[in-house]
Enzyme design. Structure first.
Site, PDB file in Angstrom:
ATOM      1  N   GLU A  43      71.287  43.746  43.661  1.00 13.95           N
ATOM      2  CA  GLU A  43      70.161  44.567  43.235  1.00 13.95           C
ATOM      3  C   GLU A  43      68.940  43.670  42.974  1.00 13.95           C
ATOM      4  OE1 GLU A  43      69.378  47.948  39.770  1.00 13.95           O
ATOM      5  OE2 GLU A  43      70.789  46.313  39.395  1.00 13.95           O
ATOM      6  N   LYS A 127      69.675  55.178  43.919  1.00 11.94           N
ATOM      7  CA  LYS A 127      70.464  55.112  42.682  1.00 11.94           C
ATOM      8  C   LYS A 127      70.328  56.397  41.864  1.00 11.94           C
ATOM      9  CE  LYS A 127      70.929  52.123  38.586  1.00 11.94           C
ATOM     10  NZ  LYS A 127      70.278  50.991  37.868  1.00 11.94           N
ATOM     11  N   CYS A 166      74.613  49.129  40.441  1.00 12.07           N
ATOM     12  CA  CYS A 166      74.616  48.685  39.047  1.00 12.07           C
ATOM     13  C   CYS A 166      75.159  49.726  38.058  1.00 12.07           C
ATOM     14  CB  CYS A 166      73.211  48.227  38.670  1.00 12.07           C
ATOM     15  SG  CYS A 166      73.144  47.190  37.183  1.00 12.07           S
TER      16      CYS A 166
END
Length: 215
Positions: A43, A127, A166
């Protein structure tokens, strides 16, 4: 069954986009020379802002910087998982507002992009679970980022990939959806915080792997 190698690259990205590109280029070149079929980057691989600068960066996936990252895949004939790129907002409502004379949308997407060995975008995942927490310090990713709205799986030379980023790791329902979509390998690029990473990172990865029976 023949063994297919995946390269996993650790970076320490900064606000220096050219320095980050050089580090990624070296890592991709190394992975390709070792015979990897897929190389995975973390990321914020392209840009990690200085928290004190207030600097903001976002670009569409056909913009000048990400086009150079796509070219890396084509040049080295390798698939690349670009784990989290600051993709410029392209929501219709935001575009309409800007076209009507309103302020241009200042938010972006945190986008995990899979680029194939021809340099084409094979998949894009935005995301879903944004990092809004109060421990050990206050983070509000949603202040500058739009959430995505759908899970993404994609076929690759190393199997069917389930994409995430993440903080998504803390939400097992997403990985269940990816598994039901046929995912065999879960990709979890991250820039995890140090304290929670030391406590939770490996435990959560193992849990998601066991629950889904995926790599």
């Amino acid at each position: 069954t023949s063994v297919k190698m995946i390269g996993v690259c650790q970076l320490c990205s900064t606000a220096d986009k050219e320095g980050n590109f050089a580090a990624v280029e070296a890592a991709v070149s190394r992975a390709a020379s070792l015979g990897c079929k897929l190389v995975c980057l973390p990321e914020n691989f392209a840009y990690m802002p200085d928290s004190s600068s207030g600097d903001i960066f976002a670009e569409p996936l056909d913009g000048p910087l990400f086009s150079r990252y796509r070219e890396l895949a084509r040049r080295h004939a390798i698939w690349i998982s670009y784990g989290g790129f600051q993709e410029q907002c392209d929501l219709p409502a935001c575009k309409e507002q800007a076209a009507a004379g309103g302020q241009k949308c200042s938010k972006k997407f945190n986008t995990h992009v899979i680029v194939n060995s021809q340099g084409d975008i094979a998949a894009r995942y935005r995301k879903i679970h944004l990092f809004d927490v109060d421990y050990p310090q206050i983070f509000r990713e949603s202040n500058a980022t739009h959430p995505g709205d759908r899970p993404v799986v994609v076929d690759s030379p190393v199997g069917r990939l389930g994409l995430s980023v993440c903080y998504d790791l803390r939400f097992p329902e997403l990985y269940g959806a990816l598994r039901r979509g046929g995912a065999e390998v879960m990709l979890v690029p991250a820039a995890f915080t140090l304290k929670t990473g030391m406590s939770h990172w490996h435990a959560l990865l193992k849990a998601r792997a066991i629950e889904t029976q995926c790599y």
